[in-house]
Design an enzyme around this catalytic site. Sequence first.
Site, PDB file in Angstrom:
ATOM      1  N   ARG A 297     -23.649 -28.313 -14.267  1.00 26.93           N
ATOM      2  CA  ARG A 297     -23.537 -29.594 -13.263  1.00 26.93           C
ATOM      3  C   ARG A 297     -24.910 -29.775 -12.774  1.00 26.93           C
ATOM      4  NH1 ARG A 297     -17.571 -28.285 -10.563  1.00 26.93           N
ATOM      5  NH2 ARG A 297     -16.566 -29.222 -12.250  1.00 26.93           N
ATOM      6  N   TYR A 436     -20.512 -36.710 -18.250  1.00 33.48           N
ATOM      7  CA  TYR A 436     -20.614 -35.146 -18.477  1.00 33.48           C
ATOM      8  C   TYR A 436     -20.066 -33.972 -17.088  1.00 33.48           C
ATOM      9  CZ  TYR A 436     -22.878 -34.681 -22.861  1.00 33.48           C
ATOM     10  OH  TYR A 436     -23.291 -34.743 -24.097  1.00 33.48           O
ATOM     11  N   GLU A 437     -19.554 -33.051 -17.598  1.00 30.15           N
ATOM     12  CA  GLU A 437     -19.430 -31.567 -16.782  1.00 30.15           C
ATOM     13  C   GLU A 437     -18.542 -32.199 -15.300  1.00 30.15           C
ATOM     14  OE1 GLU A 437     -19.843 -28.877 -17.664  1.00 30.15           O
ATOM     15  OE2 GLU A 437     -20.774 -29.652 -19.407  1.00 30.15           O
ATOM     16  N   GLY A 438     -17.554 -32.946 -15.494  1.00 31.25           N
ATOM     17  CA  GLY A 438     -16.924 -33.475 -14.443  1.00 31.25           C
ATOM     18  C   GLY A 438     -17.387 -34.790 -14.033  1.00 31.25           C
ATOM     19  N   GLN A 443     -17.021 -34.969  -8.966  1.00 30.18           N
ATOM     20  CA  GLN A 443     -18.061 -34.463  -8.027  1.00 30.18           C
ATOM     21  C   GLN A 443     -17.891 -34.854  -6.674  1.00 30.18           C
ATOM     22  OE1 GLN A 443     -19.859 -32.261  -9.602  1.00 30.18           O
ATOM     23  NE2 GLN A 443     -18.864 -33.016 -11.464  1.00 30.18           N
TER      24      GLN A 443
END
Length: 597
Positions: A297, A436-438, A443
């Site tokens: 992240r 991406y990545e959550g 977030q």
Amino acid sequence: MAEYKAPVKEMNFVLEHIADMPGLARLPGFEDASSDMVAAILDEAGRVAGEVLSPLNVVGDQTGVQLQGSEVPTPAGFKEAYQAFAEGGWGSLQFDPEYGGQGLPYSLSIPVMEMWQSANMSWGLCPLLSQGAVEAVDASASNLLKQVYLPNMISGEWTGTMNLTEPNAGSDLSVVRSKAQPAGDHYLIKGQKIFITWGEHDMADNIIHLVLARLPDAEPGVRGISLFLVPKFLVNDDGSLGERNDYAAVSLEHKLGIHASPTCVMSFGDNAGAVGYLIGEEGKGLACMFKMMNNARLAVGLQGVAISERAYQHALEYAADRTQGRAVGFDEAGAILRHADVRRMLLTMKVLTEAGRSITYDACASLDRAHRSSDASFRKDQAARAALLTPIVKGWCTEVSQEVTSLGVQVHGGMGFIEETGAAQHFRDARILPIYEGTNGIQALDLVGRKTLFDNGEALTTLLGEMRQVVSEALNSTPHKKDGERLAEALDALEIARDQLLASKQQPQFAATVAYNFLMLSGFACGAWQLLRQSLKAQQLLQDGAVDTLLLTAKQQSATFYISQILPRYRGYAQMIADGSEPVMAMSDDALAAAFS
């Protein structure tokens, strides 16, 4: 179209004065991170990025990748560039010397990674994911697995991926269906994974996949998920590569951007089953993967900074060369960067990029201090600080990259909409980053939930105190007084929003609804804080007789522009938080489609 030029002076400034690299070099194990070493690493990485990777960016975008049988040949030059990367030891900077790493601070690897992403984000995704895989193996795997796999992964001879997502399991990994059957000293993996970045390619001898799967008797939900190391080629007892494992890339996604980065659908175990090795404990797969995901992240937030930098350089060069009309205040026709609106756009691109870089480097330096400081209490505080800043880095930096790359197209005018100018590629490539990545919605939920509500705002309150100290310093400096006053007002709004969150613990919809606005409010406030820190340091250096007056004066002007023209956005986010969940949640599901139902 000019090639990427690494902003080495800017990076050095942030590393030294914001991340405090001299202080990190005094921590145990980081003694080699001297100013000379840092400068040499950045200079050489900048050369590689500009001369080797950048020229391949357009080639990769135009060529793309195709699946040929079960293989994915990379665009011309990609494999050779990766070999140069591995031979240069660039993938080993921050890793344990026991396995071939250089043992340098993680935060020193960050500007180097930024260079790869700016120069060629499609290519840069491969080492980015590999380094995340190294972190997960190093943190959780058995000593045997570390000895077999880490040296080759750290050297870059082998690359790594993470395999989480399935057709039915995106953000909600509790419904992962891939199976793992015990088979002696290993497991047999069966299942399908999607969106696997660099899941198949020809740049390295082996690819190490980290795969989430369930054991036969695993309980439902996330507690039933385990993590497995699944190599493309099995490794013989003597370390040589053996037979190919039972998995294959079965298709590639056709994407809006990052065309040269193969995004694969992976099928594991179509025959006997893909051989995999357990990482960590059974049922603890998500916990083992978390370190990789958390640092990924930060890395994706860094990509937001990197693609913003590339778009800014591209737009600045065009605006300096393009002559169109006579700007107000000038007697003759000149470059369009003289026009007030073009100058506004360029400055917006510049300061958003610099603010994001400063937040990111600062957060990564906190991780270094959390790992290496001898003071246990300080380590805990720095870990909490890094955890708080992580969703801001990932969320805010990737959100503003959408604005920066879009402005890059706008600065080019009609030519920006034409692919040949190259501005559109940065815009297309950037669009994946908030996903991406959550997603950034996730977030934001992390920021308001785990990082604010769960600790009663303790970490945020501590950070606000740190930010208030910078305000105090600014208020005592005549050139910075107005900037300090404006940042103080923004921090007041952030404190009020924090208190509103804490007061709403019994109203879960409130936190969920305002989460994005809270993230953006936090990000814009943090950006102002970081640039004001830089401005104050620049003033001090100028008073001490520093010779790079152009850079240091620009630092002060950037902070003033940001605080005057960008920071006021916080008021809108603060107002939306104050209005709560009602405006968002009042409309029924049916009413959303009322116009065409």
